[in-house]
Scaffold this active site. Structure first.
Site, PDB file in Angstrom:
ATOM      1  N   TYR A  56      38.161  31.729  42.083  1.00 37.28           N
ATOM      2  CA  TYR A  56      37.014  30.951  41.595  1.00 37.28           C
ATOM      3  C   TYR A  56      37.512  29.904  40.595  1.00 37.28           C
ATOM      4  O   TYR A  56      38.066  30.235  39.545  1.00 37.28           O
ATOM      5  CB  TYR A  56      35.956  31.847  40.934  1.00 37.28           C
ATOM      6  CG  TYR A  56      35.246  32.798  41.890  1.00 37.28           C
ATOM      7  CD1 TYR A  56      35.517  32.808  43.255  1.00 37.28           C
ATOM      8  CD2 TYR A  56      34.287  33.685  41.420  1.00 37.28           C
ATOM      9  CE1 TYR A  56      34.868  33.681  44.121  1.00 37.28           C
ATOM     10  CE2 TYR A  56      33.626  34.564  42.287  1.00 37.28           C
ATOM     11  CZ  TYR A  56      33.930  34.552  43.633  1.00 37.28           C
ATOM     12  OH  TYR A  56      33.287  35.419  44.477  1.00 37.28           O
ATOM     13  N   HIS A 117      39.718  40.472  48.111  1.00 33.77           N
ATOM     14  CA  HIS A 117      38.598  39.539  48.288  1.00 33.77           C
ATOM     15  C   HIS A 117      38.172  39.420  49.754  1.00 33.77           C
ATOM     16  O   HIS A 117      36.987  39.432  50.067  1.00 33.77           O
ATOM     17  CB  HIS A 117      39.000  38.167  47.741  1.00 33.77           C
ATOM     18  CG  HIS A 117      37.851  37.295  47.374  1.00 33.77           C
ATOM     19  ND1 HIS A 117      37.935  36.324  46.417  1.00 33.77           N
ATOM     20  CD2 HIS A 117      36.582  37.232  47.846  1.00 33.77           C
ATOM     21  CE1 HIS A 117      36.765  35.716  46.316  1.00 33.77           C
ATOM     22  NE2 HIS A 117      35.931  36.236  47.177  1.00 33.77           N
TER      23      HIS A 117
END
Ligand SMILES: NC(=O)c1ccc[n+]([C@@H]2O[C@H](COP(=O)([O-])OP(=O)(O)OC[C@H]3O[C@@H](n4cnc5c(N)ncnc54)[C@H](OP(=O)(O)O)[C@@H]3O)[C@@H](O)[C@H]2O)c1
Length: 272
Positions: A56, A117
């Site tokens: 991110y 992820h």
């Protein structure tokens, strides 16, 4: 805030998602001020679970979270921090580097939950878990989990993890039922695994849907809050909406308190 009790740990039903905090794929310094205000507000409102990832804003989201925690003098032990390792970093040595980098950016000694992820074709899951298991033994990571794992991969992860898989983080919302249809939700509910619903309110026509509007009115709530309440009333389901709007941040947190009737729950379940 309501909680889910899983493997002796109490995890809030609603946490704070951090995609687009500080940028999307790359840092965007123009967003720092609004992102920090959003994080400070979330901490003030009472959010304790924050969901970030090394990808991110290329790590900047983790930096901003660490900064907001320090600047508000929030006690580390009061928080539950999730971060994620990217699919390109799943090789044994790289797992340690990724985790160290996340901890350095967060300026924290440990993360509460470390997720893979995304799965990657050809990944060596056993090798990845050997490294992840060591991170747990070394105290850098409290719990392990996965994200975007189908049932077969989830079971494989369970077989390689030396501690319980705490969650599978997947897309789940009123119109998005992929992980219900593929059996993951039911499996999680039967095996003490949290299903963390991501993108819980990111769908078209949420606010203009008449059914959602009328249930919202009955609870003096917004349709967004009803969409969240529908998720968190379900056993073993938690969620992590993202917002940088201060009122939405508050409303999302309060959505956990909405008590839907059985009939309302059924109406919502049949809506899409
Ligand atoms: N594991 C994964 O692969 C994965 C993938 C996607 C997301 N995630 C995680 O899940 C989190 C949530 O998912 P998401 O960010 O994709 O989608 P989301 O939280 O469902 O939707 C975010 C959008 O909804 C708006 N919003 C939020 N609450 C609102 C409210 N009460 N009223 C009106 N608008 C509202 C936000 O705008 P405003 O800022 O204007 O409120 C924002 O544009 C992410 O931040 C990330 O942490 C994980």
């Amino acid at each position: 805030m309501k909680h889910e009790l899983v493997h002796g740990h109490s995890i809030p039903k609603i946490g704070f998602g951090m995609w687009r905090i500080g940028g999307d794929s790359f840092p965007d310094p123009k967003l720092d001020s609004t992102s920090l205000t959003a994080l400070r507000t979330a901490l003030e409102v009472g959010y304790t679970h924050f969901d970030t990832a090394e990808s991110y804003a290329a790590g900047h989201s983790e930096e901003l979270l660490g900064r907001a925690v320090r600047e508000t003098n929030t006690k580390r032990e009061s928080l539950f921090i999730t971060t994620k390792i990217s699919p390109e970093h799943l090789a044994y040595e790289q797992v340690f580097r990724s985790c160290e980098n996340s901890l350095r950016r967060l300026q924290m000694e440990y993360v509460d939950l470390y997720l893979i992820h995304w799965p990657r074709a050809g990944m060596k899951l056993e090798e990845t878990f050997r490294a992840l298991n060591k991170l747990v033994k070394d105290g850098k990571v409290k719990h392990l989990g996965v994200s975007n794992f189908n049932l077969t991969l989830l079971k494989q992860a369970q077989s390689f993890a030396e501690t319980p898989i705490l969650t599978n983080q997947v897309p789940y919302s009123l119109p998005t039922r992929t992980y219900v249809d593929n059996g993951v939700l039911e499996y999680c509910q039967q095996n003490d695994i949290l299903l963390t619903a991501y993108s819980p309110v990111k769908f078209r026509n949420l606010s203009s849907n008449k059914t959602l509007q009328s249930i919202a009115e009955a609870h003096a709530a917004t349709p967004y809050q009803i969409a969240l309440a529908w998720l968190v009333v379900q056993p073993r389901v938690i969620t992590i909406p993202m917002s940088s709007n201060l009122q939405h941040i508050r409303e999302n947190f309060e959505a956990a308190e909405i008590e839907l009737s059985e009939e309302e729950f059924k109406t919502l379940s049949d809506l899409y």
